[in-house]
Design an enzyme around this catalytic site. Structure first.
Site, PDB file in Angstrom:
ATOM      1  N   GLU A  99       0.838  -1.195   0.000  1.00 55.59           N
ATOM      2  CA  GLU A  99       0.000   0.000   0.000  1.00 55.59           C
ATOM      3  C   GLU A  99       0.870   1.240   0.000  1.00 55.59           C
ATOM      4  O   GLU A  99       1.978   1.235   0.511  1.00 55.59           O
ATOM      5  CB  GLU A  99      -0.912  -0.029   1.242  1.00 55.59           C
ATOM      6  CG  GLU A  99      -1.969  -1.121   1.114  1.00 55.59           C
ATOM      7  CD  GLU A  99      -2.776  -1.375   2.380  1.00 55.59           C
ATOM      8  OE1 GLU A  99      -2.351  -0.931   3.464  1.00 55.59           O
ATOM      9  OE2 GLU A  99      -3.822  -2.017   2.268  1.00 55.59           O
ATOM     10  N   CYS A 113       3.648   8.300   1.309  1.00 48.54           N
ATOM     11  CA  CYS A 113       4.264   7.299   2.158  1.00 48.54           C
ATOM     12  C   CYS A 113       4.501   6.040   1.320  1.00 48.54           C
ATOM     13  O   CYS A 113       3.554   5.492   0.750  1.00 48.54           O
ATOM     14  CB  CYS A 113       3.280   7.050   3.295  1.00 48.54           C
ATOM     15  SG  CYS A 113       3.868   5.944   4.531  1.00 48.54           S
ATOM     16  N   CYS A 120       6.872  -7.281   6.857  1.00 50.56           N
ATOM     17  CA  CYS A 120       8.080  -6.817   7.553  1.00 50.56           C
ATOM     18  C   CYS A 120       8.534  -7.914   8.504  1.00 50.56           C
ATOM     19  O   CYS A 120       7.718  -8.599   9.105  1.00 50.56           O
ATOM     20  CB  CYS A 120       7.798  -5.539   8.340  1.00 50.56           C
ATOM     21  SG  CYS A 120       9.271  -4.857   9.134  1.00 50.56           S
ATOM     22  N   CYS A 124       7.689  -5.649  15.347  1.00 54.24           N
ATOM     23  CA  CYS A 124       7.369  -4.691  16.403  1.00 54.24           C
ATOM     24  C   CYS A 124       5.939  -4.986  16.870  1.00 54.24           C
ATOM     25  O   CYS A 124       5.042  -5.147  16.045  1.00 54.24           O
ATOM     26  CB  CYS A 124       7.500  -3.263  15.887  1.00 54.24           C
ATOM     27  SG  CYS A 124       9.140  -2.907  15.230  1.00 54.24           S
ATOM     28  N   CYS A 127       2.695  -2.858  15.690  1.00 58.32           N
ATOM     29  CA  CYS A 127       2.563  -2.508  14.269  1.00 58.32           C
ATOM     30  C   CYS A 127       1.831  -3.602  13.504  1.00 58.32           C
ATOM     31  O   CYS A 127       2.227  -4.767  13.556  1.00 58.32           O
ATOM     32  CB  CYS A 127       3.960  -2.296  13.686  1.00 58.32           C
ATOM     33  SG  CYS A 127       3.980  -2.078  11.891  1.00 58.32           S
ATOM     34  N   CYS A 342      -0.262   5.424  10.296  1.00 51.96           N
ATOM     35  CA  CYS A 342       0.995   4.732  10.582  1.00 51.96           C
ATOM     36  C   CYS A 342       0.750   3.389  11.226  1.00 51.96           C
ATOM     37  O   CYS A 342       0.016   3.290  12.198  1.00 51.96           O
ATOM     38  CB  CYS A 342       1.809   5.513  11.601  1.00 51.96           C
ATOM     39  SG  CYS A 342       2.474   6.992  10.991  1.00 51.96           S
TER      40      CYS A 342
HETATM   41  N1  SAH Z   1       9.839   0.222   9.338  1.00 54.25           N
HETATM   42  C1  SAH Z   1      10.063   1.600   9.431  1.00 54.25           C
HETATM   43  C2  SAH Z   1       9.086   2.430   8.647  1.00 54.25           C
HETATM   44  C3  SAH Z   1       7.647   2.000   8.652  1.00 54.25           C
HETATM   45  S1  SAH Z   1       6.767   2.179  10.157  1.00 54.25           S
HETATM   46  C4  SAH Z   1      10.074   2.040  10.883  1.00 54.25           C
HETATM   47  O1  SAH Z   1       9.706   1.249  11.734  1.00 54.25           O
HETATM   48  O2  SAH Z   1      10.476   3.163  11.142  1.00 54.25           O
HETATM   49  C5  SAH Z   1       6.453   3.924  10.213  1.00 54.25           C
HETATM   50  C6  SAH Z   1       6.208   4.469  11.598  1.00 54.25           C
HETATM   51  O3  SAH Z   1       4.944   4.006  12.097  1.00 54.25           O
HETATM   52  C7  SAH Z   1       7.240   4.052  12.638  1.00 54.25           C
HETATM   53  O4  SAH Z   1       7.680   5.184  13.339  1.00 54.25           O
HETATM   54  C8  SAH Z   1       6.466   3.139  13.566  1.00 54.25           C
HETATM   55  O5  SAH Z   1       6.991   3.196  14.868  1.00 54.25           O
HETATM   56  C9  SAH Z   1       5.071   3.707  13.466  1.00 54.25           C
HETATM   57  N2  SAH Z   1       4.001   2.772  13.814  1.00 54.25           N
HETATM   58  C10 SAH Z   1       3.954   1.447  13.588  1.00 54.25           C
HETATM   59  N3  SAH Z   1       2.775   0.936  14.040  1.00 54.25           N
HETATM   60  C11 SAH Z   1       2.064   1.983  14.546  1.00 54.25           C
HETATM   61  C12 SAH Z   1       0.753   2.106  15.103  1.00 54.25           C
HETATM   62  N4  SAH Z   1      -0.063   1.070  15.216  1.00 54.25           N
HETATM   63  N5  SAH Z   1       0.349   3.334  15.508  1.00 54.25           N
HETATM   64  C13 SAH Z   1       1.163   4.418  15.347  1.00 54.25           C
HETATM   65  N6  SAH Z   1       2.372   4.354  14.801  1.00 54.25           N
HETATM   66  C14 SAH Z   1       2.834   3.154  14.401  1.00 54.25           C
HETATM   67 FE1  SF4 Z   2       8.433  -3.222  10.509  1.00 58.13          FE
HETATM   68 FE2  SF4 Z   2       6.300  -2.060  11.592  1.00 58.13          FE
HETATM   69 FE3  SF4 Z   2       8.513  -2.390  13.037  1.00 58.13          FE
HETATM   70 FE4  SF4 Z   2       8.483  -0.583  11.056  1.00 58.13          FE
HETATM   71  S1  SF4 Z   2       7.271  -0.521  12.925  1.00 58.13           S
HETATM   72  S2  SF4 Z   2      10.092  -2.103  11.501  1.00 58.13           S
HETATM   73  S3  SF4 Z   2       7.153  -1.651   9.595  1.00 58.13           S
HETATM   74  S4  SF4 Z   2       7.242  -4.044  12.201  1.00 58.13           S
END
Ligand code: SAH
Ligand code: SF4
Length: 352
Positions: A99, A113, A120, A124, A127, A342
């Site tokens: 996406e 974006c 991934c 995390c 996420c 995000c």
């Molecule tokens: N993998 C990279 C970029 C994609 S995630 C990274 O982790 O930086 C982009 C941003 O979204 C990151 O700062 C991550 O911490 C944040 N993010 C992930 N899941 C989220 C959620 N459920 N609510 C708010 N921010 C989130």
């Molecule tokens: Fe991957 Fe989501 Fe962690 Fe970014 S925040 S590194 S997209 S698992």
């Protein structure tokens, strides 16, 4: 299956200028033809070889006869949020989907974006993309193409002025794919974006942060998300490999051009990392660094058992950082109603 896709060498969106120059040298074509084709593909967003009208017919014919084509990714469903954020489903040749999100910034300007991987691997806990696991990296062409195909889905007269690698995937895990895309995005003969308008966001892969700094001077965003190792270990497994102290050292060494700030992203999880003590520790961690802190109240999805922080918590956290003289913004949540905020990206299983 390998997470490293084979790059289709006859898809012109996958060829850099040097590749085209090598090809045309072999064919005995003048050198400037390579630049012409490159500009058609990356500057003008041509959809077919036939559309490259300043190339001699014989050359267009030869390219087609030898199997070359302009293979663009396809746009599937487009969802529009009540706040005008648009989320585009991008379909890839092998059936995989990612996406990309167009975020309005006012005055007809959008920030886009970009996704860098299908899923991934970093897992995390907060996420949604992380729950999908990694299927594969995107190719350079698949990343650049997200920008080119999105042009058709902007309002009349609008343009994308900023690009952020904050979609699906960890860009620095797909280092070569991302560097390949950046070469074309930041090339004046390509998409022509200034490095200042491009930001790569990472969960903190230390060796690749160092390598990125030596390769392209784009803006860096770090997803810190915790103020101590105990919490970060728990919510971001990558922290066990490169803990906070190691990470901050790499950030301090990042060759940021003068007068630029790096972004520290901090997802606020209610009751987990949003206390006043967390805010004070965070201020301590970034002391003296040229940073902008971006607080992101957690965007919910079902499963992980986190809560969005209470508004007064967000305010208090903000205030503590503010009083330390830090530049802080709270990310306005956009596209929440279409799962485009995000950390919400990734196809949902459809209800039967
Ligand atoms: N993998 C990279 C970029 C994609 S995630 C990274 O982790 O930086 C982009 C941003 O979204 C990151 O700062 C991550 O911490 C944040 N993010 C992930 N899941 C989220 C959620 N459920 N609510 C708010 N921010 C989130
Ligand atoms: Fe991957 Fe989501 Fe962690 Fe970014 S925040 S590194 S997209 S698992």
């Amino acid at each position: 299956m390998s997470v490293r896709p084979e790059i289709p060498r006859k898809n012109l969106t996958e060829l850099g200028l040097a590749d085209l120059q090598a090809l045309f040298a072999e064919w005995g074509e003048p050198k400037f033809r390579a630049k012409q084709v490159y500009q058609w593909v990356f500057q003008k967003g041509a959809r077919s070889i036939d559309g490259m009208t300043n190339l001699p017919k014989a050359l267009r014919q030869r390219l087609s006869d030898e199997g070359y084509s302009v293979g663009r990714v396809r746009v599937g469903r487009v969802a529009e949020s009540i706040d005008s954020t648009r989320k585009l489903a991008i379909k890839l040749d092998d059936g995989a989907a990612v996406e990309t999100v167009l975020i309005p910034m006012g005055d007809g300007k959008f920030s886009q974006c970009l996704s860098s991987q299908v899923g991934c691997a970093l897992d995390c806990q907060f996420c949604y993309t992380g729950t999908l696991g990694l299927s594969r990296h995107l190719t350079p062409g698949e990343i650049v193409d997200q920008v080119l195909v999105a042009r058709d889905h902007l309002p009349e007269g609008a343009r994308v002025t900023h690009l952020v690698y904050m979609g699906m995937g960890e860009p620095l895990h797909n280092f070569d794919g991302v560097i390949g895309s950046l070469e074309r995005i930041c090339d004046p003969e390509g998409l022509g974006y200034s490095h200042r308008k491009v930001t790569v966001s990472t969960s903190g892969l230390v060796p690749q942060i160092e390598k990125l700094g030596q390769t392209v001077p784009v803006n860096l965003a770090l997803s810190l998300n915790a103020s101590n190792d105990e919490v970060r270990d728990r919510i971001m497994p990558v922290n066990k490999r490169w803990p906070i102290a190691t990470l901050m050292k790499a950030l301090r060494a990042y060759p940021l051009p003068p007068r630029r700030k790096m972004t520290v992203e901090y997802v606020l999880l209610g009751g987990v990392n949003d206390s006043d003590a967390d805010a004070r520790r965070l201020a301590e961690l970034v002391r003296g660094m040229p940073v902008r802190i971006n607080l992101i109240p957690w965007n919910p999805f079902q499963g992980p058992g986190f809560d969005r922080p209470a508004d007064d918590r967000v305010q208090s956290f903000h205030q503590i950082l503010d009083r330390q003289g830090l530049t802080v913004t709270v990310r306005v949540t956009k596209g929440l109603d279409i799962d485009a905020a995000c950390g919400q990206l990734g196809e949902r299983p459809t209800a039967a």
